[in-house]
Design an enzyme around this catalytic site. Structure first.
Site, PDB file in Angstrom:
ATOM      1  N   LYS A   1       0.798  -1.224   0.000  1.00 52.84           N
ATOM      2  CA  LYS A   1       0.000   0.000   0.000  1.00 52.84           C
ATOM      3  C   LYS A   1       0.832   1.276   0.000  1.00 52.84           C
ATOM      4  CE  LYS A   1      -4.113  -2.073   2.020  1.00 52.84           C
ATOM      5  NZ  LYS A   1      -5.228  -1.895   2.962  1.00 52.84           N
TER       6      LYS A   1
ATOM      7  N   ASP B   1     -10.190   2.198   1.749  1.00 52.75           N
ATOM      8  CA  ASP B   1     -10.197   1.659   3.115  1.00 52.75           C
ATOM      9  C   ASP B   1     -10.686   2.711   4.102  1.00 52.75           C
ATOM     10  OD1 ASP B   1      -9.117  -0.859   2.486  1.00 52.75           O
ATOM     11  OD2 ASP B   1      -7.063  -0.116   2.632  1.00 52.75           O
TER      12      ASP B   1
ATOM     13  N   GLY C   1      -0.587  -1.352  15.001  1.00 50.96           N
ATOM     14  CA  GLY C   1      -0.073  -1.244  13.642  1.00 50.96           C
ATOM     15  C   GLY C   1       0.255   0.176  13.249  1.00 50.96           C
ATOM     16  N   SER C   2       1.137   0.311  12.252  1.00 50.17           N
ATOM     17  CA  SER C   2       1.499   1.637  11.745  1.00 50.17           C
ATOM     18  C   SER C   2       1.721   1.617  10.240  1.00 50.17           C
ATOM     19  CB  SER C   2       2.764   2.151  12.445  1.00 50.17           C
ATOM     20  OG  SER C   2       3.865   1.265  12.244  1.00 50.17           O
ATOM     21  N   GLY C   3       1.235   0.561   9.567  1.00 44.17           N
ATOM     22  CA  GLY C   3       1.374   0.449   8.124  1.00 44.17           C
ATOM     23  C   GLY C   3       0.235   1.111   7.374  1.00 44.17           C
ATOM     24  N   GLY C   4       0.050   0.698   6.113  1.00 42.72           N
ATOM     25  CA  GLY C   4      -0.939   1.345   5.263  1.00 42.72           C
ATOM     26  C   GLY C   4      -2.350   1.277   5.788  1.00 42.72           C
ATOM     27  N   MET C   5      -2.771   0.108   6.288  1.00 45.74           N
ATOM     28  CA  MET C   5      -4.131  -0.011   6.803  1.00 45.74           C
ATOM     29  C   MET C   5      -4.292   0.774   8.093  1.00 45.74           C
ATOM     30  SD  MET C   5      -6.958  -1.332   5.860  1.00 45.74           S
ATOM     31  CE  MET C   5      -8.575  -1.143   6.602  1.00 45.74           C
TER      32      MET C   5
END
Length: 289
Positions: A78, A114, A137-141
């Site tokens: 992402k 999203d 979490g700290s990614g795209g989602m």
């Protein structure tokens, strides 16, 4: 429910058939079944196919060169695809995360559906805006989730991410807190999983107590409600534990249906009715555990 041919992809394809794809490290059949169900129900000459690309840059170049009308982008791509597209539309640019690419005559435009799916589910949830929230979490989602929480009126949010660089950046962007981890004694009202933990094939998701949970058991058990973005399986260990305790929890299949419906409209220009989206979502999950 609208009847599909047997097998469901057995529509007649021709030189005018428009191709859409998904790009994911571990593709499932959910998006494929969802989109192809709607193509069939609405009589659209489209077909959808999932791929696990060996080379994401080459895959995105293929979207432009074939041409492919659109592509859904899943973990872990992402953020990687940002440098590979031509235009970052506001929904993607605002959170620096892409889950949808649309090919407009060779110009690749990036979107993030999203965010809207999560925001819509938060609106429908009835969760109190005063609740303390923890997001794993700290990614795209996670970027989409945290932005949706902020824009939905939640102002007490902690981003829990072991990656201090991305975790601090994400939390700081919205004036929230970052913590690399939480302990069993920490307490939050709403706990949100925006990581792959619990996903089919995830090595962390084990059978013993606490396996497959995005937070320590004590944190999960003390929460009033939960939200999981993992769609396969829809009943992750986290979701099952919340439901077993009689607590409200939003599962990832609801997220994927909302974002896929928005993608469908971007690809085709057709907005499916809520009833068709519900049917497509049910069909997409049939037989998937």
């Amino acid at each position: 429910m609208t009847a599909l041919p047997d097998p469901p992809h057995a529509r007649v394809l021709d030189s005018g058939t428009t191709l859409c794809v998904s790009l994911a490290a571990r593709p499932s059949n959910i998006g494929t079944r969802f989109h192809n169900y709607l193509y069939n129900a609405l009589g659209l000459n489209y077909v959808y196919k999932a791929f696990a690309p060996h080379d994401i840059a080459a895959a995105v170049a293929g979207i432009r060169g074939l041409p492919i009308r659109g592509a859904a982008v899943s973990m872990p791509y992402k953020e990687t695809v940002i440098d590979l597209v031509d235009v970052m539309e506001p929904s993607a640019a605002a959170i620096e995360s892409v889950n949808t690419i649309v090919n407009d005559d060779g110009v690749l435009r990036a979107y993030n559906t999203d965010y809207q799916a999560v925001a819509d589910l938060l609106t429908e949830s009835g969760f109190e805006r005063s609740w303390r929230v923890a997001v794993a979490g700290s990614g795209g989602m996670a970027k989409a989730v945290v932005a949706a929480l902020r824009d939905s009126g939640f102002d007490d949010v902690t981003v829990v991410a072991r990656n201090r660089t991305t975790g601090t950046a994400l939390a700081g962007r919205y004036g929230f807190l970052h913590r690399p981890e939480v302990s069993d004694d920490d307490r939050f009202d709403l706990v949100v999983n925006a990581t792959p933990v619990g996903m089919a094939g995830d090595p962390v998701s084990r059978a013993e107590p606490g396996g497959g949970l995005p937070f320590p058991v004590g944190v999960v058990d003390a929460a009033l409600a939960g939200f999981d973005v993992v769609a396969v399986p829809p009943d992750t260990p986290f979701v099952r534990r919340m439901r077993a305790a009689g607590k409200p929890v939003i599962s990832g299949d609801a997220v994927i249906a909302g974002q896929a419906a928005a993608q469908f409209t971007l690809y085709t220009g057709v907005a499916p009715s809520p009833e068709l989206v519900r049917e497509a979502s049910e069909y997409s999950r049939a037989g998937i555990s």
